[in-house]
Each structure stands twice: as C-alpha cells, then as structure tokens.
Enzyme design. Structure first.
Site, PDB file in Angstrom:
ATOM      1  N   LYS A 263     -10.463  -0.199  10.531  1.00 52.97           N
ATOM      2  CA  LYS A 263     -10.594  -1.452   9.769  1.00 52.97           C
ATOM      3  C   LYS A 263     -10.905  -2.620  10.692  1.00 52.97           C
ATOM      4  CE  LYS A 263      -7.170  -0.006   6.332  1.00 52.97           C
ATOM      5  NZ  LYS A 263      -7.952   0.412   5.176  1.00 52.97           N
TER       6      LYS A 263
ATOM      7  N   CYS B 114      -4.910   2.213  -3.635  1.00 48.31           N
ATOM      8  CA  CYS B 114      -3.703   2.844  -3.061  1.00 48.31           C
ATOM      9  C   CYS B 114      -2.499   1.922  -3.175  1.00 48.31           C
ATOM     10  CB  CYS B 114      -3.922   3.259  -1.606  1.00 48.31           C
ATOM     11  SG  CYS B 114      -5.237   4.441  -1.401  1.00 48.31           S
TER      12      CYS B 114
ATOM     13  N   GLN C 166      -4.182  -4.756   7.508  1.00 45.36           N
ATOM     14  CA  GLN C 166      -5.162  -5.791   7.127  1.00 45.36           C
ATOM     15  C   GLN C 166      -5.062  -7.043   7.995  1.00 45.36           C
ATOM     16  OE1 GLN C 166      -7.564  -5.033   5.294  1.00 45.36           O
ATOM     17  NE2 GLN C 166      -6.761  -3.204   4.318  1.00 45.36           N
TER      18      GLN C 166
ATOM     19  N   HIS D  79       0.872  -1.177   0.000  1.00 44.57           N
ATOM     20  CA  HIS D  79       0.000   0.000   0.000  1.00 44.57           C
ATOM     21  C   HIS D  79       0.910   1.229   0.000  1.00 44.57           C
ATOM     22  CE1 HIS D  79      -2.738   3.008   1.738  1.00 44.57           C
ATOM     23  NE2 HIS D  79      -3.740   2.219   1.401  1.00 44.57           N
TER      24      HIS D  79
ATOM     25  N   ASP E  84       3.300  -3.982   8.232  1.00 45.36           N
ATOM     26  CA  ASP E  84       2.088  -3.203   8.007  1.00 45.36           C
ATOM     27  C   ASP E  84       0.925  -4.134   8.332  1.00 45.36           C
ATOM     28  OD1 ASP E  84      -0.147  -1.981   7.082  1.00 45.36           O
ATOM     29  OD2 ASP E  84       0.637  -1.493   5.097  1.00 45.36           O
TER      30      ASP E  84
HETATM   31  N1  C6P Z   1      -6.234   0.412   2.758  1.00 47.29           N
HETATM   32  C1  C6P Z   1      -7.998  -0.037   1.171  1.00 47.29           C
HETATM   33  O1  C6P Z   1      -9.091   0.194   0.644  1.00 47.29           O
HETATM   34  P1  C6P Z   1      -5.054   4.076   6.696  1.00 47.29           P
HETATM   35  O2  C6P Z   1      -5.623   4.753   5.485  1.00 47.29           O
HETATM   36  O3  C6P Z   1      -3.860   4.806   7.242  1.00 47.29           O
HETATM   37  O4  C6P Z   1      -6.068   3.741   7.722  1.00 47.29           O
HETATM   38  O5  C6P Z   1      -4.517   2.643   6.204  1.00 47.29           O
HETATM   39  C2  C6P Z   1      -3.538   2.596   5.215  1.00 47.29           C
HETATM   40  C3  C6P Z   1      -3.267   1.201   4.784  1.00 47.29           C
HETATM   41  C4  C6P Z   1      -2.008   0.667   5.007  1.00 47.29           C
HETATM   42  N2  C6P Z   1      -1.727  -0.587   4.662  1.00 47.29           N
HETATM   43  C5  C6P Z   1      -2.631  -1.397   4.089  1.00 47.29           C
HETATM   44  C6  C6P Z   1      -2.253  -2.800   3.755  1.00 47.29           C
HETATM   45  C7  C6P Z   1      -3.917  -0.916   3.837  1.00 47.29           C
HETATM   46  O6  C6P Z   1      -4.813  -1.729   3.270  1.00 47.29           O
HETATM   47  C8  C6P Z   1      -4.240   0.421   4.169  1.00 47.29           C
HETATM   48  C9  C6P Z   1      -5.582   0.993   3.857  1.00 47.29           C
HETATM   49  C10 C6P Z   1      -7.587   0.758   2.377  1.00 47.29           C
HETATM   50  O7  C6P Z   1      -7.260  -0.929   0.763  1.00 47.29           O
HETATM   51  C11 C6P Z   1      -7.806   2.231   2.188  1.00 47.29           C
HETATM   52  S1  C6P Z   1      -6.780   2.914   0.930  1.00 47.29           S
END
Ligand code: C6P
Length: 408
Positions: free
Chosen positions: A225, A365, A202, A122, A199
């Site tokens: 999430k 993203c 997920q 991401h 990271d």
């Molecule tokens: N992915 C998706 O629709 P934030 O935005 O900071 O809460 O999370 C960022 C992020 C970082 N790593 C991974 C693996 C992610 O999936 C995400 C967020 C969402 O896939 C929103 S773009």
C-alpha cells in the site's frame, strides 16, 4: 516541490487505456501502484544477486543479506524506530497483527481480560482479537463509531480499568477515511497499563508516522500500500516487548542453537522471521521508502488533504450521493466511501470501469461498520501521490453517467 504530473511519469501502469479511455486508478487504499525504481530494484536483485540471505559465504549472498538488512534499516528510519531490531518483516499487515495476537496475546491474556477495539476496524484488526478471546476467555469490546467516523470516547473512558490489556485501533480507517485521536487513546490506555496496537496499513503510506512521538507499542503495516511490492508486511514493536515475546513461527533462521533436545532463539528481529524471507520484496520496499522520503511525507499528506478536500466538494454536488466519514480533510485520509441512491455499489463500479476508472465496491473487509449503517456495500474512491484533480472530475462525470444509466 510536489509535482504530480512529474510523479506520474514514474508509474508505467498509469499510462494506458482501459476500455478505450485513459486509465484512472482510484483504488490505492486496496493496493498502490509501483514506481519504476521499485520494479527495477527487484528486477536487479533477480538478474544480478539472487541468493538466500544470512546463509551463503559467497559474494552475491552477502550482497543480498546486506541489501535485505539495509531495507529494514530504511523502514526503521522511516517510522523513527529506536532500533532496526524493532522491525519484523512479515507477509502483510494481517500477518503482523496475527503475530501479536498469537505470540504476545497468548502469553499475556487470561479469562476476564479485556481487549478494546472499534466498530470500524478492518477484519485484520478484528478477527484475530475475536479468535484470541475465544482461545483465552478474554473479552473484546468495540468503541462505537458514528457515520462521521467519530469514536464514542466517553464509552472508552468507562471501559478503562486494569483488566484492559490491549487497545487495538486503526490509525486511518479504510472505509471512513477518519484518523482517530490516537494520541489521546494511547495516553488513556497506558494510564491503566494497557498496550496499544495501531493498525497503520493506511496511515504509514499516507502521512508522517513517528512511533516514538506516538508512543504506541505495536504498529502493523503492508508494503504493497506504500509503493512497495505485495507479499511483505512490517511489524514494529518496542524492543523490550519483542524480547519478552515467544516466537510466532519456528524453523530455520529464527534459532541460535538446535539440538535434538531443544533449541535457543535467535536475536531480534530474526527470532520472528522463520524460513527464507521475502528478499526481493524487502529490497523493493526499501526503494519505495526512499522514493516516499524523497517526496517528503509531509508533502504526501498535504497532497492528500488537497485531493480529499477537492473530492469531497465535487462529490457532494453529485445528486443522490451520500458520503460516509468526516467532511474535514484535516482529520481524514483519502479513502472516500459513498452510496449513490439505491444503485448497487457493484453496478456503480462497473459503469466507472467502462469509463476506465478503477474504484473498489464491496464491504472493504470491514463488514461490521457496513452492518452498523445498514449497508451491504459502498463504493470507494481513494487517492495517492500520482492522482490529479482532473481524475476526480472524471469520477464525477462517470458517477453522473451511472445515475443516468441506472436511473435513481
Ligand atoms: N485494506 C482495502 O481495500 P493486508 O491485506 O494485510 O495487506 O492489509 C490489511 C489491512 C489492515 N488494515 C487496514 C486499515 C486495511 O485497509 C487493510 C487492507 C485493503 O481496504 C484490502 S482489503
């Protein structure tokens, strides 16, 4: 006993019609829905004890401070942290990773050092390292990934030298769904003295995550999430590493003593929490963690394996549909990205929306992995604790409709 029908009763948003059809929410990878207990806990805070934390010598402020710190302890237990001092509240996973890039990265990296990540990250686990490299002269290397989400670990092995200072890798891809072999990656990285950032945006919501068993050095994730509110993220890191790191942001609450000549930093974790934090959100996340713990994370993962297995089987039967990521639900989570013939993913998502089904379409993203496969975008369906197999059947019917309407 994991009873999805009963779990659904806790999620008011699911019980509505969209475009005249019962709502099917298949976008929990982007953000999960919230159970009533989380919504009510935040409501109670604002109705009964809304006050700033760590400041007021009066009853409701003390109650707010205790609830905020108690939430931190719950999150710490949820990932089996050694101490609550290792948990920093941030705005989201993105900010958690940026905190590491600025504070740890800027202090520890120099020209010629190497950061290893992967092609499927991401942007939150990619852009901060590119920017850190630009500031320090370090180099970023990307472990290649194939369509099934397998990493080229032979390449990783070749790159492993004492110049590698950090390995930053996803614990579950938001595009390919794959859960990479992080235990092996962590062992190898540590063998050359590199630290490992996972990271967990997920993974933490969808499977048991134990930072001590993993032996990682940093873990970043987001509240929204995992049934919690938006506006709150978590950075976990080993206490000795956090102790050595300088603050990321400065201002109120993160200091011990300030004079006009300088200042001293507060103890962990507050050294990294400048300004008024997201109090209601932390309390909400604490309740979300209670909810998930009551379900049992092993059961949450088992439900996801079953839903993913069923979805992969049903989606494979849709004519012209191509799935990216592994076909074995035991090595992946429930984010399934696909293309449907030549139909643009946005059109697929629009037809599904007409059927009351919410999915995400775009690059999620993660542009580099889409570029690698020559795709501008994919459509992505994803599942969580409240999804039923019948909803996958609805998805398949919707996809057949998209195919008929948009004729491939
Ligand atoms: N992915 C998706 O629709 P934030 O935005 O900071 O809460 O999370 C960022 C992020 C970082 N790593 C991974 C693996 C992610 O999936 C995400 C967020 C969402 O896939 C929103 S773009």
């Amino acid at each position: 006993m994991f009873n999805t029908t009963q779990i659904r009763q806790d999620f008011p948003i699911l019980h509505q019609q969209i475009n005249g059809k019962p709502f099917v929410y298949l976008d929990s990878t982007a953000s999960s829905q919230k159970p009533l207990c989380v919504i009510e806990a935040m409501n109670d805070f604002y109705r009964q004890y809304n006050a700033n934390v760590h400041r007021g010598i009066y009853q409701i402020s003390e109650k707010a401070s205790a609830a905020y710190e108690n939430a931190r302890k719950k999150v710490g237990r949820f990932i089996n942290a050694r101490s609550w001092r290792e948990l920093i509240f941030t705005r989201n996973a993105t900010e958690s990773i940026n905190l590491v890039a600025y504070s740890w990265g800027q202090t520890n990296l120099k020209a010629g050092d190497v950061i290893i990540t992967t092609e499927m990250e991401h942007h939150a686990n990619l852009v901060p390292w590119q920017q850190l490299a630009a500031r320090t002269g370090a180099v970023v290397k990307y472990i290649p990934v194939n369509e099934q989400g397998q990493l080229d670990l032979a390449m990783f092995d070749q790159w492993l030298t004492p110049s590698v200072k950090l390995v930053a890798v996803t614990h579950m891809s938001n595009v390919l769904g794959v859960i990479p072999p992080v235990e092996e990656i962590i062992k190898k990285a540590h063998s050359v003295g590199a630290l490992v950032l996972l990271d967990g945006a997920q993974s933490v919501p969808h499977m048991p995550v134990d930072v001590q068993a993993l032996n990682c050095d940093f873990l970043a994730f987001s509240s929204h999430k995992m049934l919690g509110p938006t506006g709150l993220g978590v950075l976990w890191a080993r206490q000795d590493i956090l102790t050595a790191m300088p603050p990321f942001m400065t201002g109120g609450d993160m200091i011990k003593q300030v004079t006009l000549k300088g200042c001293t930093w507060n103890d962990l974790p507050w050294k990294f929490e400048a300004g008024t934090p997201a109090i209601a959100e932390a309390i909400g996340l604490g309740v979300a963690v209670d909810y998930l713990s009551k379900l049992g994370m092993a059961n949450v993962r088992q439900h996801e394996i079953e839903m993913t297995g069923y979805a992969l089987e049903r989606l494979s039967q849709v004519e012209g549909l191509h799935i990216y990521g592994p076909f074995d639900p035991l090595i992946r989570g429930g984010a399934i990205s696909f293309t449907l013939g030549d139909i643009h993913p946005h059109d697929v998502a629009a037809v599904l929306d007409g059927e009351g089904i919410a999915v995400r379409a775009g690059h999620h993203c993660a542009m580099p992995i889409h570029d690698k496969f020559g795709l501008p975008a994919t459509t992505r369906a994803s599942f969580y604790v409240y999804n039923l197999p019948e909803e996958i059947d609805r998805l398949v019917i919707g996809l057949d409709k998209a195919r008929e309407l948009l004729a491939i």
